[in-house]
Design a protein around this motif. Structure first.
Motif, mmCIF file in Angstrom:
data_model
loop_
_atom_site.group_PDB
_atom_site.id
_atom_site.type_symbol
_atom_site.label_atom_id
_atom_site.label_comp_id
_atom_site.label_asym_id
_atom_site.label_seq_id
_atom_site.Cartn_x
_atom_site.Cartn_y
_atom_site.Cartn_z
ATOM 1 N N GLU A 87 -23.020 -50.482 0.890
ATOM 2 C CA GLU A 87 -21.962 -49.513 1.178
ATOM 3 C C GLU A 87 -22.561 -48.173 1.603
ATOM 4 O O GLU A 87 -23.594 -47.754 1.084
ATOM 5 C CB GLU A 87 -21.103 -49.304 -0.081
ATOM 6 C CG GLU A 87 -19.827 -48.553 0.170
ATOM 7 C CD GLU A 87 -18.938 -48.501 -1.084
ATOM 8 O OE1 GLU A 87 -17.898 -47.828 -1.026
ATOM 9 O OE2 GLU A 87 -19.301 -49.103 -2.111
ATOM 10 N N THR A 90 -21.506 -41.307 1.428
ATOM 11 C CA THR A 90 -21.636 -40.025 2.113
ATOM 12 C C THR A 90 -21.957 -38.910 1.122
ATOM 13 O O THR A 90 -21.490 -38.908 -0.019
ATOM 14 C CB THR A 90 -20.358 -39.646 2.885
ATOM 15 O OG1 THR A 90 -19.354 -39.232 1.962
ATOM 16 C CG2 THR A 90 -19.834 -40.801 3.719
ATOM 17 N N ASP A 93 -18.727 -37.073 -0.023
ATOM 18 C CA ASP A 93 -17.923 -37.808 -1.011
ATOM 19 C C ASP A 93 -18.592 -37.791 -2.384
ATOM 20 O O ASP A 93 -17.918 -37.656 -3.411
ATOM 21 C CB ASP A 93 -17.694 -39.249 -0.563
ATOM 22 C CG ASP A 93 -16.704 -39.356 0.591
ATOM 23 O OD1 ASP A 93 -15.905 -38.419 0.779
ATOM 24 O OD2 ASP A 93 -16.739 -40.369 1.317
ATOM 25 N N GLU A 204 -8.569 -39.322 7.629
ATOM 26 C CA GLU A 204 -8.986 -40.568 6.968
ATOM 27 C C GLU A 204 -9.102 -41.746 7.928
ATOM 28 O O GLU A 204 -9.988 -42.581 7.793
ATOM 29 C CB GLU A 204 -8.021 -40.916 5.825
ATOM 30 C CG GLU A 204 -8.276 -40.092 4.576
ATOM 31 C CD GLU A 204 -7.471 -40.568 3.384
ATOM 32 O OE1 GLU A 204 -7.036 -41.737 3.380
ATOM 33 O OE2 GLU A 204 -7.280 -39.767 2.448
ATOM 34 N N THR A 205 -8.202 -41.813 8.913
ATOM 35 C CA THR A 205 -8.239 -42.920 9.881
ATOM 36 C C THR A 205 -9.560 -42.921 10.634
ATOM 37 O O THR A 205 -10.189 -43.973 10.823
ATOM 38 C CB THR A 205 -7.079 -42.793 10.893
ATOM 39 O OG1 THR A 205 -5.854 -42.711 10.168
ATOM 40 C CG2 THR A 205 -7.024 -44.001 11.817
ATOM 41 N N TRP A 206 -10.005 -41.749 11.046
ATOM 42 C CA TRP A 206 -11.287 -41.624 11.744
ATOM 43 C C TRP A 206 -12.434 -42.013 10.809
ATOM 44 O O TRP A 206 -13.387 -42.656 11.233
ATOM 45 C CB TRP A 206 -11.488 -40.193 12.246
ATOM 46 C CG TRP A 206 -10.580 -39.798 13.372
ATOM 47 C CD1 TRP A 206 -9.218 -39.631 13.315
ATOM 48 C CD2 TRP A 206 -10.953 -39.525 14.728
ATOM 49 N NE1 TRP A 206 -8.740 -39.258 14.540
ATOM 50 C CE2 TRP A 206 -9.778 -39.178 15.422
ATOM 51 C CE3 TRP A 206 -12.175 -39.508 15.410
ATOM 52 C CZ2 TRP A 206 -9.783 -38.837 16.771
ATOM 53 C CZ3 TRP A 206 -12.186 -39.164 16.754
ATOM 54 C CH2 TRP A 206 -11.001 -38.837 17.429
ATOM 55 N N GLN A 207 -12.318 -41.612 9.539
ATOM 56 C CA GLN A 207 -13.356 -41.950 8.562
ATOM 57 C C GLN A 207 -13.448 -43.463 8.375
ATOM 58 O O GLN A 207 -14.539 -44.034 8.326
ATOM 59 C CB GLN A 207 -13.055 -41.286 7.216
ATOM 60 C CG GLN A 207 -13.178 -39.766 7.225
ATOM 61 C CD GLN A 207 -12.817 -39.175 5.876
ATOM 62 O OE1 GLN A 207 -13.222 -39.676 4.835
ATOM 63 N NE2 GLN A 207 -12.035 -38.107 5.880
ATOM 64 N N GLU A 208 -12.283 -44.102 8.249
ATOM 65 C CA GLU A 208 -12.240 -45.548 8.035
ATOM 66 C C GLU A 208 -12.836 -46.316 9.216
ATOM 67 O O GLU A 208 -13.419 -47.380 9.056
ATOM 68 C CB GLU A 208 -10.799 -46.001 7.787
ATOM 69 C CG GLU A 208 -10.264 -45.580 6.415
ATOM 70 C CD GLU A 208 -8.755 -45.687 6.314
ATOM 71 O OE1 GLU A 208 -8.117 -46.187 7.268
ATOM 72 O OE2 GLU A 208 -8.204 -45.254 5.283
ATOM 73 N N LEU A 209 -12.676 -45.748 10.425
ATOM 74 C CA LEU A 209 -13.226 -46.371 11.628
ATOM 75 C C LEU A 209 -14.679 -45.959 11.882
ATOM 76 O O LEU A 209 -15.269 -46.341 12.883
ATOM 77 C CB LEU A 209 -12.362 -45.991 12.850
ATOM 78 C CG LEU A 209 -10.936 -46.551 12.870
ATOM 79 C CD1 LEU A 209 -10.125 -45.906 13.980
ATOM 80 C CD2 LEU A 209 -10.951 -48.067 13.033
ATOM 81 N N HIS A 210 -15.211 -45.157 10.949
ATOM 82 C CA HIS A 210 -16.595 -44.648 11.057
ATOM 83 C C HIS A 210 -16.797 -43.842 12.332
ATOM 84 O O HIS A 210 -17.835 -43.923 12.986
ATOM 85 C CB HIS A 210 -17.606 -45.806 10.991
ATOM 86 C CG HIS A 210 -17.462 -46.653 9.755
ATOM 87 N ND1 HIS A 210 -17.554 -46.126 8.482
ATOM 88 C CD2 HIS A 210 -17.213 -47.969 9.610
ATOM 89 C CE1 HIS A 210 -17.375 -47.101 7.596
ATOM 90 N NE2 HIS A 210 -17.164 -48.214 8.249
ATOM 91 N N GLU A 212 -16.299 -40.379 12.361
ATOM 92 C CA GLU A 212 -16.363 -38.955 11.989
ATOM 93 C C GLU A 212 -17.246 -38.176 12.956
ATOM 94 O O GLU A 212 -16.942 -37.038 13.305
ATOM 95 C CB GLU A 212 -16.921 -38.805 10.569
ATOM 96 C CG GLU A 212 -15.943 -39.185 9.489
ATOM 97 C CD GLU A 212 -16.584 -39.129 8.110
ATOM 98 O OE1 GLU A 212 -16.511 -38.061 7.482
ATOM 99 O OE2 GLU A 212 -17.162 -40.131 7.684
#
Length: 245
Positions: A87, A90, A93, A204-210, A212
């Motif tokens: 995993e 970051t 985080d 968050e959507t951008w984060q989930e799609l990696h 950033e």
């Protein structure tokens, strides 16, 4: 590094801990609670490439207790090498998690880095969001001589020291001074700017799609030159894989 080899994935000579975010948080909680001096490096492809071109810096970060996969490029690199990392963890985080955990367990933290106006804002933000966390001290990142800061850290003995002056300065500061306090020492780049809202983190959507990194380039076009390190990094990783075949 303190980890057994089977828990590490080495990318271009840099050994990353291979674990989940939750498992790593538990390791750090235990070490902080037991007052174990701990140096954590949050590494992305830029840091790996810099280490590859500066052997003194590579030796420095390899002296850390843990190097975590901060960038999605590290996760991709591990897949290319056929040694997947469980995993991505970051730095930001982990930073906010530890502030929250520290708040619930009445820990203390010291903050070094960012512009003077940002560090002032950080004091207010942390006091409001994490009222049970003791702010042991703060100092902006614009210092020539660190003696006064280090002397204060030695007196305060914080449970956690967060240094946000960017690489390689933050890791150099930590390695030089970590012996002064038996707690966690972690370099976290621009995290103070994000926590205070000075810089907006990707949705968050951008984060989930990696994605950033793409969001940040759109918001700060001047960062596009930094993206040029990615293809060079991936080429070196592919060369590493070929050399092992």
């Amino acid at each position: 590094m303190n980890q057994p080899s089977q828990n590490l994935v080495t990318i271009l000579g840099i050994p990353f801990i291979n674990t989940t975010k939750h498992q790593f948080e538990k390791i750090i909680h235990e070490r902080i609670s037991n007052h174990k001096n701990t140096f954590v490096v949050t590494a992305n492809p830029e840091i790996v490439m810099y280490a590859n071109d500066h052997q003194d810096y590579a030796a420095l970060i390899k002296s850390a207790d843990y190097i975590i996969a901060d960038g999605i490029g590290i996760v991709i690199g591990a897949k290319i090498l056929k040694h997947p990392i469980e995993e991505r963890i970051t730095g930001y985080d982990l930073f906010t998690h530890l502030l929250n955990w520290g708040n619930h367990h009445h820990k203390s933290a010291y903050f070094v880095g960012a512009k003077p106006e940002v560090i002032k804002k950080l004091q207010k933000t942390v006091a409001e969001k994490y009222p049970q966390l003791t702010i042991a001290g703060t100092h902006d990142g614009y210092f020539q001589d660190d003696q006064e800061i280090v002397a204060d850290i030695q007196v305060q003995q914080p449970d956690m020291v967060f240094v946000a002056t960017g690489y390689p300065k933050q890791e150099q500061f930590i390695q030089k001074n970590r012996h002064t306090a038996k707690g966690l020492w972690m370099g976290i780049g621009g995290s103070f700017d994000v926590l205070t809202g000075t810089v907006k983190r990707a949705p968050e959507t951008w984060q989930e799609l990696h994605l950033e990194w793409l969001y940040r380039v759109i918001k700060e076009p001047s960062r596009i030159s930094r993206l040029m390190v990615l293809p060079k990094y991936l080429l070196r990783v592919l060369k590493q894989r070929r050399s092992k075949n």
